[in-house]
Design a protein around this motif. Structure first.
Motif, short mmCIF file in Angstrom:
data_model
loop_
_atom_site.label_atom_id
_atom_site.label_comp_id
_atom_site.label_asym_id
_atom_site.label_seq_id
_atom_site.Cartn_x
_atom_site.Cartn_y
_atom_site.Cartn_z
N THR A 1 0.85 -1.18 0.00
CA THR A 1 0.00 0.00 0.00
C THR A 1 0.89 1.24 0.00
N ALA A 2 0.48 2.24 -0.71
CA ALA A 2 1.21 3.51 -0.71
C ALA A 2 1.03 4.25 0.62
N ASN A 3 0.12 3.78 1.45
CA ASN A 3 -0.19 4.42 2.73
C ASN A 3 0.36 3.67 3.94
N GLY A 4 1.36 2.86 3.74
CA GLY A 4 1.90 2.05 4.82
C GLY A 4 2.33 2.84 6.04
N ARG A 5 3.04 3.93 5.82
CA ARG A 5 3.49 4.75 6.96
C ARG A 5 2.30 5.34 7.73
N ARG A 6 1.33 5.81 6.99
CA ARG A 6 0.16 6.40 7.64
C ARG A 6 -0.59 5.36 8.47
N TYR A 7 -0.83 4.18 7.88
CA TYR A 7 -1.55 3.15 8.61
C TYR A 7 -0.78 2.68 9.84
N MET A 8 0.55 2.54 9.69
CA MET A 8 1.36 2.11 10.82
C MET A 8 1.27 3.14 11.95
N THR A 9 1.35 4.42 11.62
CA THR A 9 1.25 5.47 12.62
C THR A 9 -0.12 5.45 13.29
N GLN A 10 -1.18 5.26 12.52
CA GLN A 10 -2.52 5.19 13.10
C GLN A 10 -2.65 4.01 14.05
N LEU A 11 -2.11 2.85 13.65
CA LEU A 11 -2.16 1.68 14.53
C LEU A 11 -1.41 1.95 15.82
N CYS A 12 -0.22 2.52 15.71
CA CYS A 12 0.58 2.79 16.91
C CYS A 12 -0.14 3.78 17.83
N LYS A 13 -0.69 4.84 17.28
CA LYS A 13 -1.40 5.82 18.10
C LYS A 13 -2.65 5.21 18.73
N HIS A 14 -3.34 4.36 17.98
CA HIS A 14 -4.54 3.69 18.50
C HIS A 14 -4.19 2.83 19.71
#
Length: 97
Positions: free
Chosen positions: A10-23
């Motif tokens: 996914t081109a959004n890997g960094r964004r999703y990873m950050t969202q998971l970590c913050k969640h």
């Protein structure tokens, strides 16, 4: 420890990873930066993430091998919730030797 890994394109890997970590930071002592993250679910269970421009690599580590499939499901389920605008397809896990 028993571990498995999965690569999600996914081109959004960094964004999703950050969202998971913050969640998960609301419940666990999460450590992350823009390229990697560690979520310690318990002393004997964790998820490591590494993200780049092409996707995110997930690694689940558990002490009890019987919990591996459940933890894989939890991580992918949460990832897909944050990525609801795109179809990430089937996530294939591979055992880590």
């Amino acid at each position: 420890m028993t571990a498995s890994t999965a690569r999600v394109a996914t081109a959004n890997g960094r964004r999703y990873m950050t969202q998971l970590c913050k969640h998960w930071a609301h419940k666990f002592e999460v450590v992350h930066d823009e390229n990697q993250g560690l979520v310690p679910f318990a002393p004997d269970s964790r998820c490591r993430m590494a993200a780049d421009a092409e996707g995110v690599t997930l690694t689940v580590e558990v002490e009890d091998a019987g919990q591996l499939e459940r933890m894989q499901h939890v991580v992918v389920d949460h990832l897909k919730r944050f990525a609801f605008r795109e179809d990430l397809g089937e996530v294939a896990w591979t055992p880590v030797p």
